[in-house]
Structures are given as C-alpha cells and as structure tokens.
Design a protein around this motif. Structure first.
Motif, PDB file in Angstrom:
ATOM      1  N   TYR A   1     -35.683 -36.481  75.423  1.00 23.79           N
ATOM      2  CA  TYR A   1     -35.014 -35.450  74.620  1.00 23.79           C
ATOM      3  C   TYR A   1     -35.711 -34.104  74.791  1.00 23.79           C
ATOM      4  O   TYR A   1     -36.858 -34.029  75.264  1.00 23.79           O
ATOM      5  CB  TYR A   1     -34.997 -35.856  73.139  1.00 23.79           C
ATOM      6  CG  TYR A   1     -34.020 -36.982  72.844  1.00 23.79           C
ATOM      7  CD1 TYR A   1     -32.645 -36.788  72.940  1.00 23.79           C
ATOM      8  CD2 TYR A   1     -34.477 -38.245  72.468  1.00 23.79           C
ATOM      9  CE1 TYR A   1     -31.753 -37.812  72.685  1.00 23.79           C
ATOM     10  CE2 TYR A   1     -33.587 -39.279  72.204  1.00 23.79           C
ATOM     11  CZ  TYR A   1     -32.225 -39.053  72.316  1.00 23.79           C
ATOM     12  OH  TYR A   1     -31.338 -40.068  72.070  1.00 23.79           O
TER      13      TYR A   1
ATOM     14  N   ASN B   1     -37.150 -32.298  72.800  1.00 25.17           N
ATOM     15  CA  ASN B   1     -38.441 -32.167  72.105  1.00 25.17           C
ATOM     16  C   ASN B   1     -39.572 -32.942  72.807  1.00 25.17           C
ATOM     17  O   ASN B   1     -40.671 -33.039  72.302  1.00 25.17           O
ATOM     18  CB  ASN B   1     -38.306 -32.648  70.654  1.00 25.17           C
ATOM     19  CG  ASN B   1     -37.882 -34.107  70.567  1.00 25.17           C
ATOM     20  OD1 ASN B   1     -37.717 -34.781  71.587  1.00 25.17           O
ATOM     21  ND2 ASN B   1     -37.714 -34.602  69.361  1.00 25.17           N
TER      22      ASN B   1
ATOM     23  N   VAL C   1     -39.624 -36.240  73.520  1.00 20.90           N
ATOM     24  CA  VAL C   1     -39.663 -37.687  73.237  1.00 20.90           C
ATOM     25  C   VAL C   1     -38.951 -38.451  74.354  1.00 20.90           C
ATOM     26  O   VAL C   1     -37.779 -38.187  74.652  1.00 20.90           O
ATOM     27  CB  VAL C   1     -38.976 -38.015  71.884  1.00 20.90           C
ATOM     28  CG1 VAL C   1     -38.874 -39.530  71.687  1.00 20.90           C
ATOM     29  CG2 VAL C   1     -39.740 -37.386  70.731  1.00 20.90           C
TER      30      VAL C   1
ATOM     31  N   ALA D   1     -37.174 -41.377  75.054  1.00 20.97           N
ATOM     32  CA  ALA D   1     -36.505 -42.416  74.263  1.00 20.97           C
ATOM     33  C   ALA D   1     -36.139 -43.625  75.110  1.00 20.97           C
ATOM     34  O   ALA D   1     -36.091 -44.751  74.607  1.00 20.97           O
ATOM     35  CB  ALA D   1     -35.262 -41.846  73.589  1.00 20.97           C
TER      36      ALA D   1
ATOM     37  N   PRO E   1     -38.308 -52.170  66.880  1.00 24.11           N
ATOM     38  CA  PRO E   1     -38.606 -51.460  65.630  1.00 24.11           C
ATOM     39  C   PRO E   1     -37.880 -50.114  65.576  1.00 24.11           C
ATOM     40  O   PRO E   1     -37.307 -49.677  66.579  1.00 24.11           O
ATOM     41  CB  PRO E   1     -40.125 -51.247  65.719  1.00 24.11           C
ATOM     42  CG  PRO E   1     -40.434 -51.289  67.176  1.00 24.11           C
ATOM     43  CD  PRO E   1     -39.439 -52.207  67.807  1.00 24.11           C
ATOM     44  N   ASN E   2     -37.916 -49.471  64.425  1.00 23.29           N
ATOM     45  CA  ASN E   2     -37.315 -48.136  64.309  1.00 23.29           C
ATOM     46  C   ASN E   2     -37.962 -47.208  65.331  1.00 23.29           C
ATOM     47  O   ASN E   2     -39.170 -47.238  65.519  1.00 23.29           O
ATOM     48  CB  ASN E   2     -37.519 -47.569  62.904  1.00 23.29           C
ATOM     49  CG  ASN E   2     -36.649 -48.295  61.894  1.00 23.29           C
ATOM     50  OD1 ASN E   2     -35.577 -48.788  62.257  1.00 23.29           O
ATOM     51  ND2 ASN E   2     -37.108 -48.396  60.670  1.00 23.29           N
ATOM     52  N   GLY E   3     -37.145 -46.425  65.986  1.00 20.96           N
ATOM     53  CA  GLY E   3     -37.668 -45.476  66.963  1.00 20.96           C
ATOM     54  C   GLY E   3     -37.845 -46.069  68.351  1.00 20.96           C
ATOM     55  O   GLY E   3     -38.340 -45.406  69.268  1.00 20.96           O
ATOM     56  N   ALA E   4     -37.435 -47.333  68.548  1.00 22.01           N
ATOM     57  CA  ALA E   4     -37.636 -48.014  69.838  1.00 22.01           C
ATOM     58  C   ALA E   4     -36.767 -47.434  70.952  1.00 22.01           C
ATOM     59  O   ALA E   4     -37.102 -47.552  72.131  1.00 22.01           O
ATOM     60  CB  ALA E   4     -37.332 -49.503  69.682  1.00 22.01           C
ATOM     61  N   GLY E   5     -35.632 -46.836  70.558  1.00 26.38           N
ATOM     62  CA  GLY E   5     -34.706 -46.320  71.573  1.00 26.38           C
ATOM     63  C   GLY E   5     -33.374 -47.056  71.583  1.00 26.38           C
ATOM     64  O   GLY E   5     -32.526 -46.812  72.449  1.00 26.38           O
ATOM     65  N   LYS E   6     -33.170 -47.935  70.602  1.00 28.75           N
ATOM     66  CA  LYS E   6     -31.944 -48.754  70.575  1.00 28.75           C
ATOM     67  C   LYS E   6     -30.692 -47.885  70.451  1.00 28.75           C
ATOM     68  O   LYS E   6     -29.745 -48.042  71.211  1.00 28.75           O
ATOM     69  CB  LYS E   6     -31.994 -49.761  69.406  1.00 28.75           C
ATOM     70  CG  LYS E   6     -33.199 -50.678  69.425  1.00 28.75           C
ATOM     71  CD  LYS E   6     -33.163 -51.698  68.297  1.00 28.75           C
ATOM     72  CE  LYS E   6     -33.236 -51.109  66.884  1.00 28.75           C
ATOM     73  NZ  LYS E   6     -34.473 -50.371  66.579  1.00 28.75           N
ATOM     74  N   SER E   7     -30.702 -46.958  69.475  1.00 20.41           N
ATOM     75  CA  SER E   7     -29.510 -46.113  69.288  1.00 20.41           C
ATOM     76  C   SER E   7     -29.282 -45.226  70.504  1.00 20.41           C
ATOM     77  O   SER E   7     -28.137 -45.011  70.910  1.00 20.41           O
ATOM     78  CB  SER E   7     -29.651 -45.240  68.047  1.00 20.41           C
ATOM     79  OG  SER E   7     -29.613 -46.029  66.901  1.00 20.41           O
ATOM     80  N   SER E   8     -30.358 -44.720  71.082  1.00 16.53           N
ATOM     81  CA  SER E   8     -30.209 -43.876  72.275  1.00 16.53           C
ATOM     82  C   SER E   8     -29.527 -44.667  73.379  1.00 16.53           C
ATOM     83  O   SER E   8     -28.623 -44.159  74.058  1.00 16.53           O
ATOM     84  CB  SER E   8     -31.589 -43.398  72.768  1.00 16.53           C
ATOM     85  OG  SER E   8     -32.207 -42.610  71.780  1.00 16.53           O
TER      86      SER E   8
ATOM     87  N   ARG F   1     -25.796 -45.309  72.303  1.00 15.80           N
ATOM     88  CA  ARG F   1     -24.973 -44.094  72.400  1.00 15.80           C
ATOM     89  C   ARG F   1     -24.696 -43.750  73.863  1.00 15.80           C
ATOM     90  O   ARG F   1     -23.621 -43.252  74.203  1.00 15.80           O
ATOM     91  CB  ARG F   1     -25.665 -42.922  71.692  1.00 15.80           C
ATOM     92  CG  ARG F   1     -25.592 -43.003  70.171  1.00 15.80           C
ATOM     93  CD  ARG F   1     -25.900 -41.644  69.531  1.00 15.80           C
ATOM     94  NE  ARG F   1     -27.163 -41.088  69.989  1.00 15.80           N
ATOM     95  CZ  ARG F   1     -28.309 -41.161  69.304  1.00 15.80           C
ATOM     96  NH1 ARG F   1     -28.347 -41.750  68.122  1.00 15.80           N
ATOM     97  NH2 ARG F   1     -29.396 -40.633  69.802  1.00 15.80           N
TER      98      ARG F   1
HETATM   99  P1  ADP Z   1     -33.888 -46.662  67.294  1.00 17.18           P
HETATM  100  O1  ADP Z   1     -32.398 -46.704  67.313  1.00 17.18           O
HETATM  101  O2  ADP Z   1     -34.503 -47.851  67.990  1.00 17.18           O
HETATM  102  O3  ADP Z   1     -34.470 -46.462  65.917  1.00 17.18           O
HETATM  103  P2  ADP Z   1     -33.603 -44.049  68.556  1.00 17.18           P
HETATM  104  O4  ADP Z   1     -32.908 -44.196  69.848  1.00 17.18           O
HETATM  105  O5  ADP Z   1     -32.834 -43.549  67.383  1.00 17.18           O
HETATM  106  O6  ADP Z   1     -34.363 -45.426  68.198  1.00 17.18           O
HETATM  107  O7  ADP Z   1     -34.846 -43.075  68.761  1.00 17.18           O
HETATM  108  C1  ADP Z   1     -35.792 -43.201  69.821  1.00 17.18           C
HETATM  109  C2  ADP Z   1     -36.740 -42.016  69.771  1.00 17.18           C
HETATM  110  O8  ADP Z   1     -36.044 -40.841  70.130  1.00 17.18           O
HETATM  111  C3  ADP Z   1     -37.332 -41.764  68.392  1.00 17.18           C
HETATM  112  O9  ADP Z   1     -38.652 -41.312  68.575  1.00 17.18           O
HETATM  113  C4  ADP Z   1     -36.449 -40.685  67.830  1.00 17.18           C
HETATM  114  O10 ADP Z   1     -37.150 -39.893  66.897  1.00 17.18           O
HETATM  115  C5  ADP Z   1     -36.096 -39.880  69.076  1.00 17.18           C
HETATM  116  N1  ADP Z   1     -34.766 -39.246  69.009  1.00 17.18           N
HETATM  117  C6  ADP Z   1     -33.580 -39.865  68.782  1.00 17.18           C
HETATM  118  N2  ADP Z   1     -32.554 -39.007  68.847  1.00 17.18           N
HETATM  119  C7  ADP Z   1     -33.103 -37.787  69.138  1.00 17.18           C
HETATM  120  C8  ADP Z   1     -32.565 -36.479  69.354  1.00 17.18           C
HETATM  121  N3  ADP Z   1     -31.263 -36.245  69.302  1.00 17.18           N
HETATM  122  N4  ADP Z   1     -33.435 -35.477  69.627  1.00 17.18           N
HETATM  123  C9  ADP Z   1     -34.754 -35.715  69.708  1.00 17.18           C
HETATM  124  N5  ADP Z   1     -35.335 -36.916  69.529  1.00 17.18           N
HETATM  125  C10 ADP Z   1     -34.521 -37.960  69.242  1.00 17.18           C
END
Ligand code: ADP
Length: 295
Positions: free
Chosen positions: A12, A14, A16, A18, A36-43, A46
């Motif tokens: 990303y 910033n 990170v 992901a 765990p939370n922040g693992a990259g699952k949602s990324s 999506r």
């Molecule tokens: P999970 O679904 O496993 O909780 P995410 O995919 O939401 O994980 O997030 C993975 C990492 O990317 C985290 O550190 C999160 O803070 C960061 N992150 C997610 N979306 C964004 C974004 N749009 N911009 C910057 N950092 C992001």
C-alpha cells in the motif's frame, strides 16, 4: 474448475506490504483462509473480487484471466464483504429484489422466484417484510449470503462472516454455508480456527501477507503428532519458559498457567504429551511472525 493465484504482491501507499508473493490453488468446495487480524486476508479477497489491483502476480478462474477481464469474473462472483452495510429502512425482500435487478435479472417473475428461493434458503422467508435495520447480526449475515448467491455464482467469497456472531447464530450460519453446493468455489476468510475445523476441506494459514501453510485440517494436525507437550506452571515463571522452550500457547485457568510447547522429543521437566489440535498448528505457524498469542 480451480482458482489459481500466482505470486500476488501488494504494497500500500503507506508502505505496508499486505501481500507478499501469495500463490494458492483453490479447488471447488469450501477453502479456509485463516490468519490473524492484519494478515492480508481482506486484501487478498478484495483483489480476487476485482475491487483492487495488485502490484504484480496473476489470478485465473478456469479460463478467466481475472486481472485482465474483470467483467467476466464479476458475472460469476458472489461476495460478502467484511463490512456489509444494509439500508436499515428497506425490507429484506425489497433489497434482494433490487440487488437481483442490479445483477441483471430483468424478468420480473424470474426475479420474484429467485428472491423467494434465496430467502427460503437462508431461512429469512418469514422475515421478508421486516426492515433490515431490525435484523440481528446473524440474520444480517444470512441476508448477506442470500445477496451473494443471486445469479448462482461459481466463486463465492465470504470475508470474516462469523466475527461478532453468538454461538447459536454461528451454528446456523455454519449449516447454511455447508449446504451451498460442492460445485462452487467458496473462500471463507476467518481468524477463528473453529470455522476452518467445522467447514473447510482445505485451508491456508496466512500471516504478514505470506502463505505459511496449505493443508487439510486433519493432515495439518498430523504434522504435530508427538510434538506437542503441555504443563501447568506458576504464572511468574512464564518468561523463563519462553526463553527455554518453543511456547505456542498459554491459557490461564484457576490462577495457574497452562502452557503448550512444541518439541521433537520429550522435553522432560514435568511436561506431558498432548494431542495436537488445529489451534496448535495455527499458533505454531504464525508464531514465527508474531509475538506469543495468549488464549
Ligand atoms: P486482514 O483482512 O487479514 O485483517 P488486511 O488485508 O485488511 O488484513 O490488512 C493487511 C495489512 O494491510 C494491515 O496491516 C492493514 O493495516 C493494511 N491495509 C489494509 N488496507 C489498507 C489500505 N487501504 N491502505 C493502507 N494499508 C492498508
């Protein structure tokens, strides 16, 4: 048909990272994405759902090159996002009818049939006239599955669907998911080990944007046979144990601390052999990336 993900990476703006070279082959049936939370699952989800683009890598669903032909993917996709907003003053039936229209079901009678069949399937037919704002968390999630199933998707993505559900609602949701056909590819992301244990034929553990393991729940547990040892210790000694053993989990009960460690042979010192669990596999896999998880 399979979903084939190759060397997917995403950093990303910033900084990170992901997703770090994620490769997975996902067959039909229920596939768990555990992390765990922040693992990259949602990324990852999506990206598969064509809602964001990776920096590099490829995704193929059968013949569809997902990143090049987003339209074709969207036609066969059902998606229940983590944050699933509903219009609170609209009834379940009206909302589903509206979503079916958006998905291209233009024939009124056909749409009526579809809406009824889906509301029956997720056990919300009796509640069809109620406004969505009055639904419980479990009912909202079941409605979310109904909207994701409009148009009989070949790929269904559900992002952390059981988070926030009470045990009875979670059970109802498990039953619903397990009824969805074996001919659909279903990706279920979760940080709850029980979700994977109950529902998934195969799963991957993801942490820090990387795939740490891919397996079936049973095979994964076998990896750790004769390697898990447990002991109850006074709370104050935990640091000493952490320094000397590979502690994967700690659990407080009646003022004492039960610890579980991984070792190839009997560590002695009062440890007893323990039957490995999927939690052990999970905590062991992510322990290299994270500080100790306290249960
Ligand atoms: P999970 O679904 O496993 O909780 P995410 O995919 O939401 O994980 O997030 C993975 C990492 O990317 C985290 O550190 C999160 O803070 C960061 N992150 C997610 N979306 C964004 C974004 N749009 N911009 C910057 N950092 C992001």
């Amino acid at each position: 048909m399979e979903l084939i993900i190759n060397n997917l990476s995403k950093t990303y703006a910033n900084g990170v990272k992901a997703l770090n070279n994620v490769s997975l082959t996902i067959p039909q049936g229920m596939f768990g994405l555990l992390g765990p939370n922040g693992a990259g699952k949602s990324s990852l989800m999506r990206t598969i759902a064509t809602l964001q683009e990776p920096d590099s890598g490829s995704i193929h669903l059968g013949d569809i090159d997902v990143l090049r032909d987003q339209e074709s993917l969207r036609k066969v996709l059902g998606y229940l996002p983590q944050e699933f907003g509903v219009y609170p003053r609209v009834s379940a039936a009206m909302m589903l009818d509206h979503i079916a229209q958006l998905k291209g079901l233009s024939n009124r009678n056909q749409r009526k049939e579809t809406v009824e069949a889906l509301l029956q399937k997720v056990n919300l037919w009796k509640e069809r006239k109620r406004n969505l704002g009055s639904f419980s968390g479990g009912m909202k999630q079941r409605f979310g599955i109904a909207q994701a199933l409009v148009g009989n998707p070949q790929l269904l993505i559900v992002d952390e669907p059981t988070a926030g559900l009470d045990p009875a609602e979670r059970n109802r949701f498990y039953n619903l998911l397990s009824e969805i056909g074996e001919s659909t590819i279903i990706i279920l992301s979760t940080h709850i080990v029980e979700d994977v244990k109950t529902l998934c034929k195969q799963f991957a553990i993801i942490c820090g944007g990387e795939v740490m393991a891919v397996s079936t729940p049973q095979e994964a547990v076998n990896w750790l046979s004769n390697k898990v040892w447990s002991k109850s210790i006074p709370k104050v000694e935990i640091e000493e144990y952490r320094n000397n053993y590979h502690v994967i989990a700690t659990q407080l009960a009646e003022g004492r601390l039960f610890i579980r460690v991984i070792a190839d042979s009997d560590p002695g010192n009062g440890f007893s052999p323990a039957a490995p669990t999927l939690e052990d596999v999970y905590f062991n896999a992510i322990s290299t990336k994270m500080d100790l998880v306290t249960l």
